[in-house]
Write a protein that holds these residues in place. Sequence first.
Motif, PDB file in Angstrom:
ATOM      1  N   MET A  39      13.973  17.740 -16.100  1.00  0.00           N
ATOM      2  CA  MET A  39      13.610  16.488 -16.517  1.00  0.00           C
ATOM      3  C   MET A  39      13.667  15.325 -15.535  1.00  0.00           C
ATOM      4  N   PRO A  40      12.455  14.378 -15.559  1.00  0.00           N
ATOM      5  CA  PRO A  40      12.808  13.203 -14.589  1.00  0.00           C
ATOM      6  C   PRO A  40      13.920  12.336 -14.447  1.00  0.00           C
ATOM      7  N   SER A  41      14.318  12.040 -13.151  1.00  0.00           N
ATOM      8  CA  SER A  41      15.717  11.176 -13.114  1.00  0.00           C
ATOM      9  C   SER A  41      15.334  10.024 -13.935  1.00  0.00           C
ATOM     10  N   SER A  42      16.606   9.590 -14.398  1.00  0.00           N
ATOM     11  CA  SER A  42      16.278   8.155 -15.258  1.00  0.00           C
ATOM     12  C   SER A  42      17.017   7.139 -14.402  1.00  0.00           C
ATOM     13  N   THR A  43      17.550   7.482 -13.073  1.00  0.00           N
ATOM     14  CA  THR A  43      18.119   6.487 -12.305  1.00  0.00           C
ATOM     15  C   THR A  43      16.772   5.931 -11.261  1.00  0.00           C
ATOM     16  N   VAL A  44      16.810   4.771 -10.797  1.00  0.00           N
ATOM     17  CA  VAL A  44      15.745   4.503  -9.961  1.00  0.00           C
ATOM     18  C   VAL A  44      15.934   5.118  -8.459  1.00  0.00           C
ATOM     19  N   GLN A  45      15.101   5.622  -8.099  1.00  0.00           N
ATOM     20  CA  GLN A  45      15.209   6.266  -6.846  1.00  0.00           C
ATOM     21  C   GLN A  45      14.144   5.416  -5.783  1.00  0.00           C
ATOM     22  N   ALA A  46      14.763   5.348  -4.641  1.00  0.00           N
ATOM     23  CA  ALA A  46      13.850   4.385  -3.743  1.00  0.00           C
ATOM     24  C   ALA A  46      13.538   5.280  -2.465  1.00  0.00           C
ATOM     25  N   ILE A  47      12.370   5.238  -1.896  1.00  0.00           N
ATOM     26  CA  ILE A  47      12.141   6.062  -0.799  1.00  0.00           C
ATOM     27  C   ILE A  47      11.447   5.144   0.101  1.00  0.00           C
ATOM     28  N   ARG A  48      11.750   5.148   1.422  1.00  0.00           N
ATOM     29  CA  ARG A  48      11.327   4.458   2.439  1.00  0.00           C
ATOM     30  C   ARG A  48      10.507   5.164   3.402  1.00  0.00           C
ATOM     31  N   ALA A  49       9.172   4.660   3.601  1.00  0.00           N
ATOM     32  CA  ALA A  49       8.364   5.370   4.706  1.00  0.00           C
ATOM     33  C   ALA A  49       7.303   4.433   4.896  1.00  0.00           C
ATOM     34  N   SER A  50       6.208   5.222   5.396  1.00  0.00           N
ATOM     35  CA  SER A  50       4.706   4.446   5.408  1.00  0.00           C
ATOM     36  C   SER A  50       4.047   4.914   4.285  1.00  0.00           C
ATOM     37  N   PHE A  51       2.988   3.964   3.775  1.00  0.00           N
ATOM     38  CA  PHE A  51       2.257   4.442   2.555  1.00  0.00           C
ATOM     39  C   PHE A  51       1.045   4.217   2.761  1.00  0.00           C
ATOM     40  N   PHE A  52       0.025   5.043   2.072  1.00  0.00           N
ATOM     41  CA  PHE A  52      -1.438   4.778   2.062  1.00  0.00           C
ATOM     42  C   PHE A  52      -2.031   5.161   0.772  1.00  0.00           C
ATOM     43  N   ASP A  53      -2.873   4.190   0.140  1.00  0.00           N
ATOM     44  CA  ASP A  53      -3.469   4.412  -1.125  1.00  0.00           C
ATOM     45  C   ASP A  53      -4.569   3.563  -1.254  1.00  0.00           C
ATOM     46  N   PHE A  54      -5.406   3.753  -2.383  1.00  0.00           N
ATOM     47  CA  PHE A  54      -6.175   2.631  -2.660  1.00  0.00           C
ATOM     48  C   PHE A  54      -5.880   1.988  -4.115  1.00  0.00           C
ATOM     49  N   ARG A  55      -6.054   0.853  -3.996  1.00  0.00           N
ATOM     50  CA  ARG A  55      -5.657  -0.202  -5.252  1.00  0.00           C
ATOM     51  C   ARG A  55      -6.559   0.069  -6.526  1.00  0.00           C
ATOM     52  N   ALA A  56      -7.688   0.412  -6.255  1.00  0.00           N
ATOM     53  CA  ALA A  56      -8.990   0.468  -7.462  1.00  0.00           C
ATOM     54  C   ALA A  56      -9.848   1.304  -7.202  1.00  0.00           C
ATOM     55  N   THR A  57     -10.675   1.853  -8.025  1.00  0.00           N
ATOM     56  CA  THR A  57     -11.731   2.588  -7.964  1.00  0.00           C
ATOM     57  C   THR A  57     -12.700   1.971  -7.581  1.00  0.00           C
ATOM     58  N   ALA A  58     -13.839   2.480  -6.845  1.00  0.00           N
ATOM     59  CA  ALA A  58     -14.892   1.814  -6.325  1.00  0.00           C
ATOM     60  C   ALA A  58     -16.155   2.663  -6.479  1.00  0.00           C
ATOM     61  N   SER A  59     -17.202   1.723  -6.158  1.00  0.00           N
ATOM     62  CA  SER A  59     -18.494   2.450  -6.506  1.00  0.00           C
ATOM     63  C   SER A  59     -19.536   2.349  -5.021  1.00  0.00           C
ATOM     64  N   SER A  60     -18.776   2.024  -4.003  1.00  0.00           N
ATOM     65  CA  SER A  60     -19.674   2.291  -2.865  1.00  0.00           C
ATOM     66  C   SER A  60     -18.654   2.332  -1.504  1.00  0.00           C
ATOM     67  N   ALA A  61     -18.991   3.340  -0.474  1.00  0.00           N
ATOM     68  CA  ALA A  61     -18.180   3.289   0.535  1.00  0.00           C
ATOM     69  C   ALA A  61     -17.416   2.261   1.167  1.00  0.00           C
ATOM     70  N   GLU A  62     -18.316   0.929   1.091  1.00  0.00           N
ATOM     71  CA  GLU A  62     -17.987  -0.188   1.518  1.00  0.00           C
ATOM     72  C   GLU A  62     -16.742  -0.863   0.600  1.00  0.00           C
ATOM     73  N   GLU A  63     -16.847  -0.737  -0.502  1.00  0.00           N
ATOM     74  CA  GLU A  63     -15.985  -1.262  -1.519  1.00  0.00           C
ATOM     75  C   GLU A  63     -14.670  -0.225  -1.221  1.00  0.00           C
ATOM     76  N   ILE A  64     -14.732   1.058  -1.057  1.00  0.00           N
ATOM     77  CA  ILE A  64     -13.631   1.689  -0.621  1.00  0.00           C
ATOM     78  C   ILE A  64     -12.659   1.132   0.171  1.00  0.00           C
ATOM     79  N   ALA A  65     -13.319   0.775   1.512  1.00  0.00           N
ATOM     80  CA  ALA A  65     -12.790   0.433   2.447  1.00  0.00           C
ATOM     81  C   ALA A  65     -11.917  -0.752   2.128  1.00  0.00           C
ATOM     82  N   GLY A  66     -12.477  -1.593   1.270  1.00  0.00           N
ATOM     83  CA  GLY A  66     -11.727  -2.926   0.816  1.00  0.00           C
ATOM     84  C   GLY A  66     -10.651  -2.481  -0.005  1.00  0.00           C
ATOM     85  N   GLN A  67     -10.537  -1.516  -0.698  1.00  0.00           N
ATOM     86  CA  GLN A  67      -9.628  -1.184  -1.635  1.00  0.00           C
ATOM     87  C   GLN A  67      -8.161  -0.514  -1.012  1.00  0.00           C
TER      88      GLN A  67
END
Length: 436
Positions: free
Chosen positions: A1-29
């Motif tokens: 079962m997933p833990s119901s207490t809040v876990q905090a993980i400190r690190a560097s992160f990389f993701d994309f905020r939203a889907t995109a319909s061009s390679a240029e748009e991706i770069a901005g997300q």
Amino acid sequence: MPSSTVQAIRASFFDFRATASSAEEIAGQARYIEDGVLLIEAGRIVRLQPIAPGGDVKAAEVIDLRGKLIMPGFIDTHIHYPQTEITGAPGGELQTWLHHYAFPAEGRYHCAQHAARMSDFFLDQLLRNGTTSALVFGSVHPQSVDALFSAASALNMRLIAGKVMMDRNAPDYLLEDAETSFQQTCELITRWHHHGRLSYALTPRFAPGCSPALLEKVQMLRRRWPDLWLQTHLSETPQEVAWVKSLFPERENYLDVYHHYQLTGRRSVFAHCLHLEEKEWDCLSATHSSIAFCPTSNLFLGSGLFNLQRCWQKRVKMGIGTDIGAGTTFNLLQTLNDAGKVGQLNHYRLSAREAFYHATLGGAHALDLDKWIGNFEAGKEADFVVLDPAVSPLQQLRGANSKDIDEKLFALMTLGDDRNIMQTWVNGQPVWPRTV
Ligand code: GUN
Ligand code: ZN
């Protein structure tokens, strides 16, 4: 079962905020947080926030992974689990390879014990490579899919899979009749579709393996359960395209065979798509169908070069697939590496941002899973991978000579492999390395 207490993980992160319909748009997300904290609770993302320079995290317990890079879990949009054991078998082109290696390997999955053993091995391979979700082909045997779903359910993975359907052009020991295929698929759907994080995909192998009678059954199943996924192959080699034309002379092109049976659409994922006609691109786009681009497989079997720029121009959703066992690695970093080389041969420069988009949020979008997974948006399921970008002397040297995050990510994708995967988390739980 997933833990119901809040876990905090400190690190560097990389993701994309939203889907995109061009390679240029991706770069901005793209979002890079050099020092941040990810809060998760009950298997979900509470939020990702940056830490100000010199700042600290206010949480009872912090998992300190500074120096590591965390990304959303990788998503493999096309893979055959009953081909795991023949990965890297001497190739040849598609038909030779299918008959010499793939079909005999799949024949062994009539044995439920073999299927159970291999399901564990297969899921372990996904996790050790940072892949948290996949769209998976089983074999023709329903017990192969039962075994895979049981094992994935124990890990709480978001996985989509289905039993292969085929009634011609394969050895007898893999062939079924259309009615049996229909019935067995119905039973599997009832058992597994929407069971926890699992979903079912109708899996007609490819047009040459399916009679019109079987394709009609697939159509009936899709009508009965409109929210199913569908996976198959499309236009992998020129010989296969010619074969489909001779088997279905009344259809306008290869894709038209599937379209005629209403098998295109959202949640329909077509692997390869290397030799498409203009009208096929237009049909994929108009029906909101998706493509699984499988570079290591396409190079290994010499099938052709996927046209990335065309895919963007035609606005067709696309994800990355390993296509194990014609693909040569479970690892999506290595797969992206080959994707970049395919791009080079096609006069297309695949940036690191675009590549990692396809392996994360873009893959989720192609599978219509982006409301649950693919980035660190609050409320999404906490599936992610902890990467060490510099595990070898060459990677360390390259890292020290990289001027920004884009160069670092590019080096990760071109030099990376499973050694870079430090941990894999599924639904807010660390699942690799395994503790039990
Ligand atoms: N086309 C039909 N079946 C297969 C398969 O198992 N692998 C690949 N790469 N192509 C296929
Ligand atoms: Zn395949």
